[in-house]
Design an enzyme around this catalytic site. Structure first.
Site, PDB file in Angstrom:
ATOM      1  N   SER A 154       0.454  -0.879   7.773  1.00 55.86           N
ATOM      2  CA  SER A 154      -0.498  -2.090   6.974  1.00 55.86           C
ATOM      3  C   SER A 154      -2.119  -1.470   7.539  1.00 55.86           C
ATOM      4  O   SER A 154      -2.394  -0.499   7.325  1.00 55.86           O
ATOM      5  CB  SER A 154      -0.553  -3.181   7.649  1.00 55.86           C
ATOM      6  OG  SER A 154      -1.022  -3.736   6.725  1.00 55.86           O
ATOM      7  N   ASP A 231       5.202  -6.370  -2.230  1.00 58.60           N
ATOM      8  CA  ASP A 231       4.246  -6.912  -1.063  1.00 58.60           C
ATOM      9  C   ASP A 231       3.268  -7.563  -1.956  1.00 58.60           C
ATOM     10  O   ASP A 231       2.722  -7.363  -2.918  1.00 58.60           O
ATOM     11  CB  ASP A 231       3.980  -5.381  -0.567  1.00 58.60           C
ATOM     12  CG  ASP A 231       2.653  -5.891   0.568  1.00 58.60           C
ATOM     13  OD1 ASP A 231       2.503  -6.839   0.923  1.00 58.60           O
ATOM     14  OD2 ASP A 231       3.059  -4.733   1.661  1.00 58.60           O
ATOM     15  N   HIS A 265       6.058  -6.874   2.986  1.00 55.44           N
ATOM     16  CA  HIS A 265       4.696  -6.690   3.528  1.00 55.44           C
ATOM     17  C   HIS A 265       5.913  -6.233   5.219  1.00 55.44           C
ATOM     18  O   HIS A 265       5.454  -5.771   6.164  1.00 55.44           O
ATOM     19  CB  HIS A 265       3.815  -7.352   3.420  1.00 55.44           C
ATOM     20  CG  HIS A 265       3.221  -6.009   4.015  1.00 55.44           C
ATOM     21  ND1 HIS A 265       2.001  -5.389   3.703  1.00 55.44           N
ATOM     22  CD2 HIS A 265       2.280  -6.735   5.715  1.00 55.44           C
ATOM     23  CE1 HIS A 265       0.919  -5.035   4.691  1.00 55.44           C
ATOM     24  NE2 HIS A 265       0.970  -5.692   5.477  1.00 55.44           N
TER      25      HIS A 265
END
Length: 287
Positions: A154, A231, A265
């Site tokens: 991320s 996600d 995620h």
């Protein structure tokens, strides 16, 4: 050992997962970092490859080492793994704890140029200069400085990509889980860049992987991107890997994008595919 203080040490898969603290000159505060020393490091007779892992928003050095299960694969391949924290700790700047995506735990791996952040929020230089040099010097008996890779998740995926593109040749391999690929155009990135860098969007480009890859002029490099199709941040266009892939292809930089059906995620996703990432890095770093 170079001003390091051992915080914790736990045996796992024949090696040791350690956490150290040290005083950072770049960030002007005490910082923790994790380091996994695989069983091959025992005795210090062999120089081993290294991977830096950069965590995402809200994380510390603890998330990856406790949730991903990477140690099994680092032990199999004989790879040292280093994980910095995600922002300065122990400094107090007004507003640094008001939101989860800016300030504490949200350093974005850049060097802030806007006050009041510019004195402490220098995660780019901390990672790629101070901590990088510290690992090579403090663990020089086991670390091979010619075989270092980087990966992240991320915000940390963004950090890994910009680190390898801004410092050609310093890292030999790079991969990223659900990276923020074009921060200049997504809400997370616009908020961070405006706060840390100001309004000059030309400066933003110097910390944006999609912009940096267009002018990359370093050693051959393959970007390995991994994305969960379920996600929510991918669906909300915070991550935008396809834009980075298009930029890579426009300038002939090899890129791999794996989109994983049904995965989100979180670390459930990362732990599922972390072995593939270690295989990817090992092929390059141990070639």
């Amino acid at each position: 050992m170079d001003g390091l203080e051992l915080v914790s040490s736990n045996k796992i898969y024949g090696g040791f997962q350690k956490v150290y603290s040290h005083e950072s000159s770049e960030l002007k505060c005490k910082m923790n970092f994790s380091i996994y020393l695989p069983p091959q490091a025992e005795g210090g007779d062999t120089k081993l490859p290294v991977i830096f892992y950069l965590s995402g928003l809200t994380c510390t050095e603890q998330n990856f080492i406790s949730k991903s299960g990477f140690q099994r694969y680092a032990a199999e391949h004989g790879i040292v793994v280093v994980g910095p924290d995600t922002s300065p700790r122990g400094v107090k700047i007004q507003g640094d704890d008001k939101s989860w995506d800016f300030g504490i735990s949200a350093g974005f791996y850049l060097d802030a140029s806007k006050e009041p952040w510019s004195s402490n929020y220098r995660m780019g230089s901390y990672l790629n200069k101070e901590l990088y040099d510290l690992i090579i010097s403090a663990f020089g008996n086991v670390v091979d400085p010619a075989r270092i890779g980087i990966m992240g998740h991320s915000m940390g995926g963004h950090g890994a990509l910009i680190s390898v593109l801004r410092n050609p040749g310093q890292y030999k391999s790079v991969s990223a889980f659900a990276p923020i690929c074009n921060p200049s155009t997504c809400p997370w990135g616009v908020k961070a860049f405006t706060g840390y860098l100001g309004e000059n969007k030309n400066e933003w480009k110097e910390w944006d992987a999609t912009e940096l890859v267009k002018k990359y002029n370093g050693p051959p490099l393959t970007l390995f991107l991994d994305q969960g199709a379920a996600d929510k941040f991918y669906i909300e266009k915070q991550l935008q890997p396809e834009i980075l892939v298009e930029a890579c292809r426009s300038v002939g930089v090899p890129v791999i994008l794996n989109v994983r059906d049904g995965y989100d995620h979180l670390y459930y996703y990362i732990s599922t595919f972390i072995a593939e990432h270690f295989d990817f890095h090992a092929k390059i770093l141990k070639a």
